[in-house]
Motif scaffolding. Structure first.
Motif: not given
Length: 688
Positions: A27, A30-31, A36, A46, A48-49, A51, A67, A353-354, A356
């Motif tokens: 996470e 990704l940030y 994200i 919450t 991302t991975s 889900y 991701e 990505c998760g 998405k």
């Protein structure tokens, strides 16, 4: 999304013990990359991975997810895997698709069993390894102690690349030992600072450790090292890459995924030191001859890819995650599946990505994508150009170890249960479903209680079927221990044509499991044409014993005498007479209950051998032998144990061995059950 050259891609499986913070590190990556705009949290559901509805509900990973992180001109495909042993299949899928493994461990708890398991899987796959000591900002974290544990467990290849800066018990930043710079954190802001005074004595031996590891990668560097010459940064970087690839260096980073501390340095290290896909040698075998074939991992070669994970979605359909090894997988194309010998139509392809999905026209060599609605391709299958016809190495999934009976809550849902579980087997090959022909029970076999619980929950949420679980019925048997001779007579007269059958039969223990039928009739007291009816009646009767209704085995029945009526005798009458003789005879022949016994092999550390043997004895088992095994670091105990005592053994062994133990168990024979067991079996049969 921009296209990346194969040398700019890194495929990394993120592994480690449960609750060590793997998903929070992904996470933070990704940030940091801008994918994200806020950091998700497991407690909020919450991440991302994580889900999947089961993951948000349980606040833990239960399946592998991909991701992609774009970072400084590179693409990092991070495959986040579960940490709990019940989901080991997902870990194996993730490592199969990766070129490297990032093993995460907690600075608070140090080396855990899951850390050791992740290391074992990574080394079995032969992929380079990097470690990240997480939760370093916890006041109870001890980086130095964790390093010592890692060194003791994983060997001298453990090489710390960073060292934390602390003021009292509070974490403030870390020193990058490779380039001898320091970074201080104020919240999530990172500031470069000089190496703090007083840390030189701590850092110097760690840097010497890195330089020594660098020197050992090349003879020329070894000469420079002995001559006291400084290495250039390019020499250091090149040597570290070589050492990481061949397993002589395991870089160790530290930080906090939840608070995004040290993660950017880890991302830099992944890009600088872990190998690109085209630096890894991949072998397949020829689909026709079985000969080994080296796969050239380049876009210019013909296409080969492996499906390493499948998701069965009741609305979208089957989604197949694939890793491309050579050539490219294009949308609206056709590829060949040599495992099944069929062609598969490739529709739209996506990057992930998760949850998405990003549609793309092409997924090139070295990269990871997903395609939906492949009809016959399953996890572990190869997809390639028709003229390539190679099969990439599949995935060795562990066999199920825990078996439970599945029953429908709502009558009439049995077909829905089978359909739903069958679809779930497409995405999870570590469980199986079978029907026991004897007990008429539907059995689900998985990796543990948590694994089966998740599957049952998915069955309800995805396919709308509610079920309950219970311990499977033990398939007991019955037999006799003495010889008897009994009469069976069936006579019925109700006006007109009657029924008459009369037999004398000897019952005794037989030499085979199947009933042995013989006849020794003299003088035609029972005509030959009724012999088959007698045998048929006995075989039908053997399906139900006289004690608890279980099948009767090792029985010999000999027809020795009887009588007949020229008008009233019939096949049905003699069949019934034989069954009457059976019921009376078996009661007199000292019937007993037989219980199934299995052969157990347990592999555990030597330190808990005594506990394991004591537990086997409590299960009424008989230890047959013990000693060293071919499994590294484990000893083996062999025993014979009643199967009724083994249903929860997977869970119990995991608890006793802290996850380090494994076992194999298979049925071997039936033995006479002890009186207390037999009495309970008989009592239970009368309540059904």
């Amino acid at each position: 999304m921009q296209s990346y050259k194969i040398e700019d891609i890194r495929n990394v499986a993120v592994t480690g013990h449960g609750k060590c913070g793997k998903s929070s590190i992904v996470e933070a990556m990704l940030y940091n990359s801008g994918a994200i705009d806020r950091l998700g949290k497991a407690a909020d559901g919450t991440l991302t991975s994580d889900y999947d509805i089961e993951e948000t509900k349980r606040q833990m990973s239960v399946s592998a997810s991909v991701e992609h992180v774009e970072w400084k001109g590179m693409k990092l495909n991070m495959i986040d895997t579960p940490g709990y042993f019940d989901f080991v299949g997902e870990v194996k899928e993730g490592i199969r698709a990766a070129d490297s493994a990032l093993i995460v461990l907690s600075g608070r708890s140090g080396v855990s069993v899951g850390t050791e398991q992740a290391f074992k899987f990574a080394t079995q796959q032969g992929v380079p390894i990097v470690f990240f000591v997480n939760k370093i900002d916890d006041q109870r974290a001890n980086y130095q102690k964790t390093l010592e544990e890692m060194k003791s467990t994983f060997g001298k290849a453990i090489t710390p690349f960073v060292y934390p800066i602390k003021e009292g018990d509070e974490f403030k930043g870390f020193v990058d030992i490779v380039d001898m710079t320091a970074r201080r954190y104020e919240g999530q802001d990172r500031v470069d600072i000089p190496v703090p005074d007083g840390m030189a004595e701590t850092i110097a031996p760690l840097r010497d450790m890195i330089m020594e590891a660098v020197a050992e990668t090349d003879d020329a560097l070894m000469n420079k090292y002995f001559n006291g010459e400084e290495f250039t940064f390019d020499e250091i970087k090149k040597a570290i890459r070589k050492g990481v690839k061949d397993g002589s260096i395991y870089p160790v980073y530290c930080g906090s995924g939840m608070n995004n501390i040290g993660v950017r340095s880890l991302m830099d290290g992944i890009g600088k030191y872990l190998p690109a896909p085209n630096e890894i040698t991949e072998f397949a075998h020829d689909a026709k001859t079985g000969d080994p074939v080296e796969v050239v991992q380049e876009v210019s070669d013909t296409t080969s890819a492996i499906v390493f994970k499948t998701i069965a979605d009741p609305y979208v359909g089957k989604m197949s995650f694939f890793r491309v090894y050579s050539g490219a997988v294009r949308s609206d194309s056709t590829l060949f599946n040599p495992n099944k010998g069929v062609k598969e139509r490739i529709g739209k392809v996506y990057f992930l990505c998760g949850k998405k999905q990003i549609e793309t026209k092409i997924v090139e060599a070295g990269d990871i994508g997903v395609v939906s609605k492949l009809e016959q391709t399953n996890t572990g299958d190869t997809l390639c150009d028709d003229n390539k016809n190679i099969i990439l190495t599949g995935i060795d999934f562990p066999a199920p170890v825990l078996k439970m009976t599945v029953e429908a809550v709502k009558k009439g849902d049995e077909e829905k249960i089978v359909s739903g579980l069958t679809k779930l087997t497409e995405e999870d090959q570590t469980f199986s479903i079978t029907n026991d022909p004897e007990t008429k029970e539907m059995l689900i076999s998985g990796q543990g209680e948590q694994h089966i619980d998740v599957l049952i929950s998915k069955l309800k949420t995805k396919y709308g079927v509610d079920v309950k679980l219970k311990v499977p019925t033990v398939p007991y048997r019955e037999t006799i221990r003495s010889k008897v001779k009994v009469e069976g007579k069936y006579k019925k007269q109700s006006g007109g044509h009657g029924q008459y059958g009369h037999v004398w039969i000897e019952f005794e223990p037989g030499l085979t499991e199947d009933m042995i039928f013989e006849e020794k009739i003299f003088g035609g007291s029972v005509p030959k044409n009724y012999f088959p009816a007698v045998e048929k009646g006995l075989r039908e009767a053997c399906m139900h014993g006289v004690l608890a209704g279980y099948p009767v085995v090792n029985l010999k029945a000999t027809l020795v005498d009887g009588s007949y009526h020229p008008v009233d005798s019939s096949e049905m009458a003699f069949k019934t007479a034989a069954q009457l003789a059976y019921r009376e005879g078996l009661k007199q022949a000292k019937p007993v209950i037989l219980e199934p016994v299995g052969y157990l092999k347990v592999y555990v550390p030597e330190s808990i051998m005594g506990d394991i043997i004591g537990d086997i004895n409590r299960r009424r088992g008989h230890v047959m032998g013990m000693g060293e095994s071919d499994k590294e670091g484990l000893n083996m105990v062999e025993a014979e144990v009643p199967m009724s005592e083994m249903f929860k053994y997977a869970t119990d062994l995991r608890s006793m061995s802290q996850g380090r133990g494994t076992f194999e168990f298979e049925f071997i024979r039936y033995d006479v059950a002890p009186n207390n067991v037999a009495e309970k079996v008989i009592a239970d049969s009368q309540t059904i």
